[in-house]
Design an enzyme around this catalytic site. Sequence first.
Site, mmCIF file in Angstrom:
data_model
loop_
_atom_site.group_PDB
_atom_site.id
_atom_site.type_symbol
_atom_site.label_atom_id
_atom_site.label_comp_id
_atom_site.label_asym_id
_atom_site.label_seq_id
_atom_site.Cartn_x
_atom_site.Cartn_y
_atom_site.Cartn_z
ATOM 1 N N ASN A 39 0.834 -1.213 0.000
ATOM 2 C CA ASN A 39 0.000 0.000 0.000
ATOM 3 C C ASN A 39 0.867 1.262 0.000
ATOM 4 O O ASN A 39 0.692 2.154 0.817
ATOM 5 C CB ASN A 39 -0.958 -0.009 1.186
ATOM 6 C CG ASN A 39 -2.028 1.077 1.070
ATOM 7 O OD1 ASN A 39 -2.293 1.581 -0.019
ATOM 8 N ND2 ASN A 39 -2.634 1.435 2.190
ATOM 9 N N GLU B 13 1.150 -2.968 -5.220
ATOM 10 C CA GLU B 13 0.699 -1.606 -4.923
ATOM 11 C C GLU B 13 1.862 -0.741 -4.429
ATOM 12 O O GLU B 13 1.810 -0.121 -3.378
ATOM 13 C CB GLU B 13 -0.469 -1.607 -3.926
ATOM 14 C CG GLU B 13 -1.372 -0.412 -4.112
ATOM 15 C CD GLU B 13 -2.700 -0.490 -3.366
ATOM 16 O OE1 GLU B 13 -3.448 0.480 -3.446
ATOM 17 O OE2 GLU B 13 -2.982 -1.516 -2.701
ATOM 18 N N ASP C 287 -1.737 -9.964 -4.463
ATOM 19 C CA ASP C 287 -3.045 -9.552 -3.986
ATOM 20 C C ASP C 287 -4.045 -9.908 -5.077
ATOM 21 O O ASP C 287 -4.156 -9.212 -6.080
ATOM 22 C CB ASP C 287 -3.030 -8.039 -3.700
ATOM 23 C CG ASP C 287 -4.398 -7.499 -3.336
ATOM 24 O OD1 ASP C 287 -5.364 -8.277 -3.261
ATOM 25 O OD2 ASP C 287 -4.495 -6.269 -3.128
ATOM 26 N N ASN D 125 -7.262 -9.891 -4.854
ATOM 27 C CA ASN D 125 -8.512 -9.130 -4.739
ATOM 28 C C ASN D 125 -9.733 -10.037 -4.874
ATOM 29 O O ASN D 125 -10.800 -9.603 -5.322
ATOM 30 C CB ASN D 125 -8.567 -7.988 -5.758
ATOM 31 C CG ASN D 125 -8.169 -6.649 -5.147
ATOM 32 O OD1 ASN D 125 -8.643 -6.291 -4.066
ATOM 33 N ND2 ASN D 125 -7.294 -5.916 -5.813
#
Length: 256
Positions: free
Chosen positions: A9, A35, A149, A151
């Site tokens: 992040n 990310e 990730d 998602n």
Amino acid sequence: MKIISWNVNGIRACYKKGLMDFLNTEKPDIFCVQETKAHIDQVETETRTLRWEHSYWSSAQRKGYSGVATFLHTPPANVQYHFNDIPDYESEGRIVMTDHGMFDLYNIYFPNGGSGVERHNFKQQFLKDLNVHLKEKLQSGRQVVVVGDYNVAHENIDVFDPIKLSKESGFLPEERVWFDQFLELGFIDTFRYFKPTEAKRYSWWDMRTFGRIANRGWRIDYVCISKGLEKYLSSADILEQVEGSDHCPVVATFAF
């Protein structure tokens, strides 16, 4: 060999929150991040490599968005930044694929489909295209590791409230079916391999609702491997105690 994957992040923010302390403690052989939210020329020199010999970044054209990076001590035989020659996936900085001889490693930041119909459709097409590509890859005889990730949460025990969240992007019925189909191609979810029924083990929590405090989370970060690598798999886990992002790292170790 230890492989760790982490949606950080924002790699610059995570670096300031102790990323190097984490790496010095865990000492992975391969470190995959999603990310990054940065182009490599936007970050400090040490952040570009995290003290690894080799680093490979794929950044989105849009600044401060998406991005993946793979950090290695041994250079791969080949590196690619897309699959099926679909430029949209590369322009969003979603994929770094590295060839490690015994296996191909896919470091992927899967799209989030929650912002509207257009992104939902983009995500669903990405999932379909990926399965087509991976099926061909496996049929060619290659072994594959897919980290990142995703998602997508797969099973009811992978989210804190499966009934409420069944209408949310990331836990939609068609996305769960996609995950079934992904595994049916010949993949193993390494965490579930060792902990098939363990609940309340999550890798992402919504910061806006302080989800981590109450452990109201989702398990959407994975290390999945093709079945030909099963005999080498030693362990897999979720490192929930590690902070620095709204996600936590996931890890798998192999006896190569």
